[in-house]
Design a protein around this motif. Structure first.
Motif, short mmCIF file in Angstrom:
data_model
loop_
_atom_site.label_atom_id
_atom_site.label_comp_id
_atom_site.label_asym_id
_atom_site.label_seq_id
_atom_site.Cartn_x
_atom_site.Cartn_y
_atom_site.Cartn_z
N UNK A 65 64.88 0.87 6.98
CA UNK A 65 63.91 0.89 7.13
C UNK A 65 62.36 1.57 7.05
N UNK A 66 61.80 1.25 6.81
CA UNK A 66 60.01 1.95 6.14
C UNK A 66 60.72 3.70 6.86
N UNK A 67 60.76 3.60 8.18
CA UNK A 67 60.28 5.51 8.50
C UNK A 67 62.01 5.78 8.16
N UNK A 68 63.11 4.74 7.77
CA UNK A 68 63.68 5.93 7.94
C UNK A 68 64.19 5.41 6.36
N UNK A 69 63.15 4.79 5.50
CA UNK A 69 62.89 5.82 4.26
C UNK A 69 61.68 7.12 3.89
N UNK A 70 61.00 7.11 4.67
CA UNK A 70 60.39 8.33 4.69
C UNK A 70 61.08 8.99 5.51
N UNK A 71 61.97 9.30 6.06
CA UNK A 71 62.15 10.36 6.96
C UNK A 71 64.10 9.91 6.83
N UNK A 72 64.42 10.52 6.12
CA UNK A 72 65.62 9.59 5.82
C UNK A 72 67.11 11.44 5.28
N UNK A 114 60.63 17.59 2.61
CA UNK A 114 60.21 16.79 1.25
C UNK A 114 61.53 17.33 0.73
N UNK A 115 62.82 18.23 1.67
CA UNK A 115 63.73 18.24 1.12
C UNK A 115 64.76 18.37 2.04
N UNK A 116 65.24 16.50 2.36
CA UNK A 116 65.63 16.01 3.83
C UNK A 116 67.32 15.65 4.08
N UNK A 117 67.87 16.83 2.36
CA UNK A 117 68.91 17.29 2.25
C UNK A 117 69.31 18.11 2.88
N UNK A 168 62.86 11.71 -2.13
CA UNK A 168 62.43 11.43 -0.65
C UNK A 168 60.94 11.44 -1.19
N UNK A 169 60.47 10.34 -0.12
CA UNK A 169 59.35 9.51 -0.28
C UNK A 169 57.83 10.33 -0.12
N UNK A 170 58.31 11.17 1.00
CA UNK A 170 57.51 12.84 1.05
C UNK A 170 57.06 13.27 0.32
N UNK A 171 56.58 13.00 -1.12
CA UNK A 171 56.63 14.30 -2.30
C UNK A 171 54.96 13.01 -2.97
N UNK A 172 54.79 14.11 -3.64
CA UNK A 172 53.48 13.56 -4.61
C UNK A 172 54.06 12.85 -5.76
N UNK A 173 53.48 11.15 -6.49
CA UNK A 173 54.94 10.79 -7.09
C UNK A 173 54.43 11.09 -8.00
N UNK A 174 55.31 11.36 -9.47
CA UNK A 174 54.86 11.38 -10.99
C UNK A 174 53.94 11.04 -11.44
N UNK A 175 53.87 9.62 -11.17
CA UNK A 175 53.25 8.45 -11.77
C UNK A 175 52.85 7.67 -10.81
#
Length: 491
Positions: A421-428, A433-436, A140-147
């Protein structure tokens, strides 16, 4: 139904199988339901043209397989024989020229020529942070990346290749064509930020560990997961079409490898109104028309080195590909379409009778198109491989509507199960943070309509299962997915 399970999975595509494997490996009782009589979804292989010619029904080459966190833990490379071509992808151009994306980035830069150094500067930092790129884009892109550095390097290059200055660092045709051929996988406008980002992810894998082809077809990947879940007691029901959640037996968690549109249909009025509206706003993208070929011999590419590649992007220059893809975005059929081609039998002799070959191809079309694109695809391949028509023994052509009928997770022929799309990669499919996890108690989505999106990687199913383990079963422990000795592939 009188049975009771700890968890139920609906749908047996790669994500559904990954979810079932993960839950069963956690010691839970699990049941799997599939509407088809066979398992595998888009990771399936069958005889579509002539006896003995084995074609991948959906996916063919698997750029994400080697760096998927799920497949790494599952030990895919140890379970399934994978061939990784020396050239990840090729891009023929007029005049007998071609760009060759060797796995080795330095060799690829050499082959590109004048723009080789610029191409290496674009891709080098991403390849050096391969694992960080895989972690960032495979979650999920709405999280702090590990790197964070990997995420930053990826972001600024995506802005470059997704904007009007995408040609700024190049002076010739080969490098830009190579990049556009990969970004066009996204079925999005060219240039655009999400298309540029999608292309860079795939290119990073191409120059990192390569784009593997499973021996025996994509079904081999599904079969490895099927064998594992059966070995751990999963009860499998095939030929059962679930149209209402009330059809399912009691379970603490239900994971659905379906689209948001399908979940709305299954849940009915039990779904909270706000969440229902969010799912109804979820947009599906363009479709594909697919053609499979049985050939008397390999494709006679004008540049014979194109035969070194497992994947070939056919469509000409960057501007030609952009014109073709933007026509699809406008709802039109391109006169000279972009064609994505895989030639697996060059690397896997099990795919066709001795001396014969299979070719897998698809082109992009507007969603819901009934157009048969076989003639257009043949003409475009013939442009870069004179004499191709003479090698064709038989074909199987499917329209976007045919693709949607075969797999309901591809509405209108959208193999991404939702526009990336960008919006649907951020909110998919929603911003979380747990879109599932859905607001329905114990109900989870785990298809490619959820993060991290399309591709055969199992990550959506794995992440949804881990979310269910946390919230429904109170454990944050990740189960051991490693293969047993009897599950290892013969070498």
């Amino acid at each position: 139904m009188s049975e009771r399970y700890d968890a139920i999975v609906v749908g047996s595509g790669p994500n559904g199988l990954a979810a079932a494997v993960t839950l069963a490996r956690s010691g839970l009782s699990v049941a799997l339901y599939e509407r088809q009589t066979s398992l595998g979804g888009a990771s399936s292989t069958g005889e579509l043209t002539l006896p003995g010619f084995h074609h991948d029904l959906g996916s063919a080459v698997h750029p994400l397989a080697l760096e998927s966190w799920f497949f790494r833990e599952f030990g895919l490379e140890r379970r399934v024989p994978l061939v990784v071509p020396e050239v990840s992808f090729a891009h023929p151009l007029d005049g007998g020229r071609a760009g060759l994306a060797y796995r080795d980035l330095n060799r690829a830069a050499e082959a590109i020529g004048r723009d080789g150094a610029a191409y290496a500067r674009l891709m080098g930092p991403l390849v050096a942070h391969l694992r960080g790129i895989a972690d960032f884009t495979g979650n999920a892109l709405l999280r702090i990346p590990g790197d964070p550095l990997a995420a930053f390097l990826f972001a600024i290059r995506s802005l470059e290749q997704g904007g009007p200055w995408w040609n700024a660092r190049f002076r010739e045709e080969v490098a830009p064509a190579l990049i556009s051929g990969v970004s066009a996988h996204s079925i999005l406008a060219q240039p655009s930020l999400p298309a540029g980002g999608a292309g860079l992810v795939l290119q990073t894998y191409a120059h990192g560990r390569g784009w593997p082809i499973p021996v025996g077809g994509s079904q081999a990947i599904a079969d490895a997961m099927i064998a594992d879940l059966r070995a751990h007691g999963v009860v499998v029901h095939t030929g059962v079409d679930i149209t209402d959640l009330r059809q399912l037996p009691a379970a603490r968690a239900v994971l659905l490898d379906i689209t948001p549109r399908a979940l709305v249909g299954l849940a009915g009025e039990r779904m909270p109104a706000g969440y229902r509206r969010a799912l109804e706003r979820f947009r599906y993208g363009g479709g594909v028309a697919k053609i499979d070929f049985a050939l008397s011999e390999p494709v006679p590419w004008a540049d014979p080195d194109v035969a070194l590649a497992g994947t070939v992007h056919v469509g000409g220059t960057r501007s030609e590909i952009a014109a073709a893809e933007n026509a699809v975005v406008r709802g039109e059929l391109a006169d000279a379409p972009y064609v994505l081609v895989s030639q697996p039998s060059l690397f896997d002799s099990t795919r066709a009778p001795e001396g014969r070959h299979v070719l897998w191809a698809y082109t992009h079309v507007p969603a819901g198109s009934t157009a048969d694109r076989e003639a257009a695809v043949v003409a475009q391949i013939e442009r870069f491989a004179p004499g191709f028509r003479d090698t064709i023994l038989a074909t199987s052509s499917r329209t976007a509507v045919d693709i949607a009928s075969w797999n309901p997770n591809f509405p209108g022929g959208d193999i991404s199960a939702g526009a990336p799309s960008l919006l649907q990669l951020l909110g998919r499919p929603v911003y979380s943070p747990e879109p599932w996890r859905t607001p329905l108690p114990g109900i989870y989505l785990c298809s490619s309509s959820t993060s991290p999106g399309p591709g055969v990687h199992g990550l959506a199913g794995w992440q949804a299962a881990l979310s269910a383990l946390r919230h429904e079963f109170g454990t944050r422990l990740r189960p051991d997915l490693a293969p047993r000795p009897d599950q290892l592939a013969a070498t």
